[in-house]
Design a protein around this motif. Structure first.
Motif, short mmCIF file in Angstrom:
data_model
loop_
_atom_site.label_atom_id
_atom_site.label_comp_id
_atom_site.label_asym_id
_atom_site.label_seq_id
_atom_site.Cartn_x
_atom_site.Cartn_y
_atom_site.Cartn_z
N ASN A 136 0.85 -1.43 0.05
CA ASN A 136 -0.07 -0.10 0.03
C ASN A 136 0.97 1.19 -0.12
N ARG A 137 0.85 2.03 -1.34
CA ARG A 137 1.84 3.20 -1.17
C ARG A 137 1.48 4.18 -0.14
N SER A 138 0.33 4.32 0.43
CA SER A 138 0.11 5.42 1.42
C SER A 138 0.60 4.92 2.94
N LYS A 139 1.07 3.81 2.98
CA LYS A 139 1.72 3.21 4.12
C LYS A 139 0.98 3.51 5.53
N GLU A 140 -0.29 3.61 5.29
CA GLU A 140 -1.18 3.74 6.29
C GLU A 140 -1.31 2.30 7.20
N ILE A 141 -1.82 2.66 8.44
CA ILE A 141 -2.07 1.42 9.39
C ILE A 141 -3.43 0.98 8.88
N GLN A 142 -3.59 -0.15 8.70
CA GLN A 142 -5.09 -0.64 8.26
C GLN A 142 -5.27 -1.65 9.46
N THR A 143 -6.78 -1.37 9.63
CA THR A 143 -7.44 -2.10 10.80
C THR A 143 -8.40 -2.96 10.29
N LEU A 144 -8.38 -4.48 10.72
CA LEU A 144 -9.05 -5.33 10.23
C LEU A 144 -9.39 -6.24 11.20
N PRO A 145 -10.89 -6.76 11.35
CA PRO A 145 -11.17 -7.73 12.26
C PRO A 145 -10.11 -8.88 12.67
N THR A 146 -9.86 -9.27 13.84
CA THR A 146 -8.92 -10.19 14.13
C THR A 146 -9.29 -11.45 13.45
N SER A 147 -10.58 -11.91 13.51
CA SER A 147 -10.84 -12.96 12.74
C SER A 147 -10.29 -13.30 11.45
N LYS A 148 -10.34 -12.09 10.83
CA LYS A 148 -9.95 -12.15 9.39
C LYS A 148 -8.52 -12.29 9.15
N PHE A 149 -7.85 -11.53 10.06
CA PHE A 149 -6.50 -11.41 10.28
C PHE A 149 -5.85 -13.06 10.52
N LEU A 150 -6.49 -13.62 11.39
CA LEU A 150 -6.26 -14.99 11.79
C LEU A 150 -6.45 -15.98 10.70
N ASP A 151 -7.43 -15.60 9.88
CA ASP A 151 -7.81 -16.55 8.85
C ASP A 151 -6.41 -16.40 7.75
N MET A 152 -6.09 -15.19 7.72
CA MET A 152 -4.82 -14.82 6.32
C MET A 152 -3.44 -15.30 7.08
N PHE A 153 -3.11 -15.07 8.39
CA PHE A 153 -2.19 -15.46 9.02
C PHE A 153 -1.61 -16.80 8.91
N HIS A 154 -0.43 -17.20 8.53
CA HIS A 154 -0.24 -18.54 8.19
C HIS A 154 0.73 -19.11 9.16
N GLY A 155 1.02 -18.22 10.02
CA GLY A 155 1.91 -18.88 11.40
C GLY A 155 3.43 -18.29 11.60
N TRP A 156 3.72 -17.86 10.45
CA TRP A 156 5.38 -17.31 10.34
C TRP A 156 5.26 -16.06 10.98
N ALA A 157 6.16 -15.60 11.91
CA ALA A 157 6.42 -14.31 12.43
C ALA A 157 7.79 -14.13 13.01
#
Length: 184
Positions: A136-157
């Protein structure tokens, strides 16, 4: 001098009711994924700039292509950068607690999402996740529901820091998550 100010902001945010405050990475420290393929390096360089780890300021200038957990961990080890890595085979519940602690303590984390992208996680609580996507060129902080993030998160951190001691401390009443260095 900057670290005490950041910790003060985190504590004030917590006192005002934000249980898991957002890591305040300034816009000038947020690195764009210029090639569309260097998301791991852009995320890592963003965290490095925020933590003032100058030996990582050149990542997006040198690495123009894709990466994955093992090359990123090898790079951090070669450059002697203190870090902790969580991989998809680790206990997911502990990894989520690890991420909450990383944001709560003001460190943030590089996280892998959707199996093919990395971004910077700057906040995570039971309701919302806050990320900086380097696409995202704007480099803004994006907020999303935790449930959606956890669906997208594949375990690497990955969490990096400046200094020798592991900075991630548990929140009051929460057991410290098991963390280990990168491994195969």
């Amino acid at each position: 001098m900057l670290r005490p100010l950041i910790l003060l902001l985190v504590l004030v945010s917590y006192a005002l009711g934000d249980k898991y405050p957002t890591v305040p990475i300034p816009p000038q420290d947020r690195v764009h994924n210029a090639t569309g393929m260097q998301c791991c390096y852009a995320s890592l360089e963003t965290l490095a700039r925020y933590h003032k780890i100058e030996s990582l300021y050149d990542l997006t200038a040198i690495y123009k292509g894709t990466s994955a957990p093992t090359p990123i961990c090898n790079l951090l080890q070669r450059r002697r950068i203190p870090h902790v890595c969580r991989v998809p085979s680790d206990d997911r519940r502990k990894t989520i607690a690890f991420l909450q602690n990383a944001c709560y303590t003001g460190y943030g984390a590089l996280v892998g999402i959707n199996g093919n992208h990395a971004c910077v996680l700057v906040g995570l609580d039971n309701n919302t996740a806050r990320i900086i996507s380097n696409n995202n060129r704007s480099k803004e902080i994006q907020t999303l529901p935790t449930s959606k993030f956890l669906d997208m998160f594949h375990g690497w951190a990955v969490v990096i820091w400046k200094g020798k001691n592991v900075p991630i401390v548990p929140k009051p009443g929460v057991r410290r998550p098991v963390v280990r260095r990168c491994r195969e």
